[in-house]
Design an enzyme around this catalytic site. Structure first.
Site, short mmCIF file in Angstrom:
data_model
loop_
_atom_site.label_atom_id
_atom_site.label_comp_id
_atom_site.label_asym_id
_atom_site.label_seq_id
_atom_site.Cartn_x
_atom_site.Cartn_y
_atom_site.Cartn_z
N ARG A 32 1.65 -0.49 4.86
CA ARG A 32 2.52 -1.63 4.58
C ARG A 32 1.95 -3.00 4.96
O ARG A 32 2.65 -4.00 4.86
CB ARG A 32 3.91 -1.45 5.23
N ASP A 33 0.68 -3.06 5.36
CA ASP A 33 0.08 -4.37 5.59
C ASP A 33 -1.44 -4.32 5.34
O ASP A 33 -2.22 -4.87 6.12
CB ASP A 33 0.37 -4.87 7.01
N ILE A 34 -1.83 -3.65 4.25
CA ILE A 34 -3.24 -3.61 3.88
C ILE A 34 -3.66 -5.00 3.41
O ILE A 34 -3.04 -5.60 2.54
CB ILE A 34 -3.49 -2.58 2.76
#
Length: 298
Positions: free
Chosen positions: A137-139
């Site tokens: 969820r935060d690539i």
């Protein structure tokens, strides 16, 4: 930073070794470089209380990833705990010359061959994360750390990760938080509150690939709301408007990863890596790089 602070005096440990917090990395975050009794350095993330959802997500995700035996392209070696004074922490090994991919993109510090290797590393890491039933969820480039050799990398930071614990999200939504991630990398379906799954990470990885070869993100603005509307409504800009040397085959790969419909994207990070490799293998300066990595694909 003052020589003594409340944070520096906390009882932070890595595998039973006391770690003294020496250097704050960013003033707006509780991230430190710490030194243990044996002189080894560690990266320390602090949260103000033991019930912080960021800490709980990171702790749970790391535990899930460790169960699979770990992966060279995911930072899983860690220790975590809660101090007597209240703050929770996660501690990782630290290497001086490692740099995040975002910094290297800004400084133009990678050759095309190195960029390909790093991206394939990121794909391998994300495939392992998804196989462990974790959604990152935060690539983004800032969460991909490149080793000093500049041909190896690993994914970090599970502060927003999802591992089947919906109650964390539900409680944060009650407090007003609705989006988990960095706006310029968040997929359309997330902004629309439809879903957040593996395809959303693939989208973020596609934005990362776009930035890796152009130096810019496709959708940006000072307003998160305007960024959201661009992700939802606007076509992806042609990467060749930023870098005319990008082959059409690579443009097609980027566009597929950034499809508005999650079902139209690559089904996995491995599939993404395969088509990326096909796209760049026409450039003979990159061909050996691609072949080398697929010989050792796990």
């Amino acid at each position: 930073m003052p020589e003594t602070t409340k944070e520096r005096e906390l009882d932070v440990r890595f595998k039973r070794k006391r770690v003294t917090l020496e250097q704050k990395i960013r003033e707006d975050r509780l991230n430190f470089i710490g030194v243990a009794e044996d002189g080894k350095k560690y990266f320390v993330k602090l949260w103000r209380c033991k019930e912080d959802f960021g800490f709980l997500r990171e702790r749970d995700a790391l535990s899930a990833l460790a169960k699979g035996g770990g992966h060279p392209n995911v930072l899983t070696e860690h220790d975590s705990g809660t101090t007597e004074d209240g703050p929770s922490y996660v501690v990782y090994p630290y290497e001086e010359k490692n740099l995040d991919l975002g910094y290297l993109i800004r400084k133009k510090g990678l050759s095309p061959e190195q960029a390909c290797k790093i991206f394939l590393n990121a794909c391998r890491g994300l495939e392992y994360i998804h196989s462990s039933r974790v959604i990152h969820r935060d690539i983004k480039p800032g969460n991909i750390i490149v080793k000093a050799s500049r041909d190896e990398a690993f994914v970090i930071d599970f502060n927003f990760a999802f591992f089947g614990e919906e109650s964390y999200d539900e409680k944060e939504r009650k407090d007003g938080k609705t989006i988990f991630g960095t706006p310029s990398f968040v997929a359309p379906e997330v902004w629309l509150d439809i879903d957040y799954g593996c395809p959303s990470d693939i989208y973020s990885l596609g934005i990362t690939l776009f930035e890796l070869f152009t130096g810019a993100v496709p959708f940006d603005d000072k307003s998160a709301t305007k960024i959201a509307l661009k992700h939802i409504n606007e076509a992806v800009p042609d990467p060749r408007d930023f870098n005319q040397d990008i082959p059409v085959s690579l443009v097609n790969v980027i566009n597929k990863a950034l499809a508005k419909n999650p079902k139209s994207r690559f089904k996995s990070a491995t599939e993404f890596a395969y088509f990326f490799s096909e796209a760049v293998s026409g450039d003979y300066s990159l061909l050996d790089t691609v072949k080398y990595f697929f010989c050792f694909w796990k």
